[in-house]
Design an enzyme around this catalytic site. Structure first.
Site, PDB file in Angstrom:
ATOM      1  CG  HIS A 157      -1.702  -1.239   1.428  1.00 38.56           C
ATOM      2  ND1 HIS A 157      -2.918  -1.504   0.873  1.00 38.56           N
ATOM      3  CD2 HIS A 157      -1.365  -2.351   2.135  1.00 38.56           C
ATOM      4  CE1 HIS A 157      -3.330  -2.708   1.237  1.00 38.56           C
ATOM      5  NE2 HIS A 157      -2.393  -3.251   1.998  1.00 38.56           N
ATOM      6  CB  SER A 278      13.145  22.573 -14.735  1.00 38.73           C
ATOM      7  OG  SER A 278      12.367  23.747 -14.785  1.00 38.73           O
ATOM      8  CE  LYS A 284      11.738  19.290 -10.549  1.00 38.72           C
ATOM      9  NZ  LYS A 284      10.468  19.725 -11.092  1.00 38.72           N
ATOM     10  CD  GLU A 291       8.674  12.382 -15.216  1.00 38.05           C
ATOM     11  OE1 GLU A 291       7.819  13.191 -15.584  1.00 38.05           O
ATOM     12  OE2 GLU A 291       9.760  12.744 -14.720  1.00 38.05           O
TER      13      GLU A 291
END
Ligand code: ARG
Length: 463
Positions: A157, A278, A284, A291
């Site tokens: 979980h 970024s 970043k 992704e």
């Protein structure tokens, strides 16, 4: 240019129809397979005396010269000139060798031709993908070996559950990819039937030798029914099914790496070469590769869906709908290969941060089960032990402790069976080390799992 099938037509094809109908833009990547199939067909025709030896020889020489020029990128294949790769090769052949070229299509249809080409193509690509999976598995084994003792939290979980090691976690993925490799092998074995000789749908009146052509092309058997042979795309659906499951696994792994890279986890850091920045936020460092893999999984599922829907309403035998199969199959193959191409080196270059993993494993009461097991081993029924440790956890949460630093008198107040050796029993290293059950995270057990995957890879090499 006049169509090879122009005979019964009084008008030129409408330009829009021509563009709409042509598949050369998509199927030209099968030029090698188309030529290979035609070579075998020509060899069979001359061997059977259906065409002369000399015509057979001319055809093969002509096809070889086309192959050479195609490999060199010296032939432009436009839809204005050629409808599909099958027509293109035949037209080019006839341009080059004349009369003999016009005999190549004897006892053959584009329907069995395309069915053959696609099988040959898929067969080759499965080999390549299997090779990429092997590389990934080798990398996972290397990483798992180096991290067989790297304690990290295991989750259910997405809540910290029990301690495992990073090596154990990686070997879970290795087992998924081993199954993927096996599934692809099964797909390959199932599709090892040659459709050439099925003709348009009803075989042929010529005395062809399908078995000979199959042998030339490395197939173990021929398809047993001509209608089925030209309209079977099971192997395409099966391949996309296999690749979809593979993408599920790649996507889950990617998702975990994304989590692990976050400041919240910081279990791994990707190499700069495999991360992106970024445009606005100078700090970043993003796991874009992961992704994208996660995102691209959907494409492959879509390709499978395309094929299933394309096939489900088709009457036998060939229907032009089936021309759409290639785009889906190629897209699934390209996508999977592109993902594997970047994932393996990304994993090989990422930095594992064992201190952060261990620190995370110290919080979240991962050793609570072990603490209960400690009492069980002293004779307390598991349910009672479970309850006692639940109380201890509540005390820890209230007083800001973890089980490892809760004073012994507090333990004993909850259950008198606790003694000083409890700290050793709930030490994370002990917790992991004692989970020696088959498949568990104990370092030696993980090493056994690694061995097993390596043996699998080894057995594939020798085949
Ligand atoms: N380009 C076609 C395909 O990809 C080749 C087969 C065409 N056969 C036909 N009878 N129109 O499916």
């Amino acid at each position: 240019m006049a169509k090879l099938w122009a005979g019964r037509f009084k008008k030129e094809t409408d330009q829009a129809v021509n563009a709409f109908n042509a598949s050369i833009g998509v199927d030209q990547r099968m030029y090698r397979e188309d030529i290979e199939g035609s070579m075998a067909h020509a060899a069979m025709l001359s061997r059977q005396g259906i065409i002369t030896e000399e015509d057979g020889r001319q055809i093969r020489l002509g096809l070889q010269s086309i192959l050479k020029d195609m490999d060199a990128g010296a032939i432009s294949l436009t839809p204005e000139q050629y409808e599909d790769i099958h027509m293109a090769n035949e037209q080019l052949l006839t341009e080059r060798i004349g009369e003999a070229g016009k005999r190549l299509h004897t006892a053959r249809s584009r329907n069995d031709q395309v069915a053959l080409d696609l099988r040959l193509y898929v067969r080759r690509e499965i080999g390549e993908i299997a090779g990429q999976i092997t590389e990934l598995l080798e990398e996972l084994c290397t990483l798992a070996e180096a991290n067989a003792e790297t304690v990290m939290p295991g989750y259910t979980h997405l809540q910290r559950a029990q301690p495992i090691t990073f090596g154990h976690h990686l070997m879970a993925y290795a087992n998924m990819f081993r199954r993927d490799a096996k599934r692809l092998e099964n797909c390959l074995e199932g599709m090892d039937e040659m459709p050439l000789g099925c003709g348009a749908l009803a075989g042929t009146t010529y005395p062809i030798d399908r078995e000979f052509a199959a042998g030339e092309l490395g197939f173990s058997r021929v398809t047993d029914n001509s209608l089925d042979g030209v309209s079977d795309r099971d192997y395409c659906m099966e391949l996309c099914g296999c690749l979809s499951i593979l993408m599920v696994h790649l996507s889950r792994l990617s998702e975990e790496i994304i989590l692990w890279c976050s400041w919240e986890f910081k279990f791994v850091e990707l190499d700069d070469a495999f991360s992106t920045g970024s445009s606005i936020m100078p700090q970043k460092k993003n796991p874009d590769v992961c992704e994208l893999i996660r995102g691209k999984a959907g494409r492959v599922f879509g390709d499978l869906q395309t094929l299933l829907v394309m096939m489900k309403g088709l009457p036998l035998a060939y229907n032009k709908d089936m021309q759409e199969d290639k785009e889906a199959v190629f897209d699934a193959i390209d996508t999977v290969k592109a993902c594997l191409e970047v994932l393996t080196p990304m994993m090989a270059t990422m930095t594992v941060l064992p201190d952060n993993m261990r620190a995370a494993a110290r919080k979240g009461f991962l050793n609570a089960t072990d603490c209960a097991d400690y009492l069980t081993k002293k004779g307390l029924p598991f349910r009672d032990a479970y309850r006692a440790v639940g109380e201890l956890v509540a005390i820890c949460i209230e007083t800001g402790h973890v089980l490892d630093d809760l004073p012994l008198d507090q333990y004993q107040a909850v259950c008198p069976l606790f003694e000083a050796d409890v700290y050793q029993a709930i030490d994370l290293k002990t917790c992991v080390g004692e989970r020696k059950s088959l498949g568990g995270p104990a370092p030696d057990e993980v090493r056994r799992q690694i061995q097993k995957i390596r043996a699998f890879l080894e057995s594939r090499k020798s085949e």
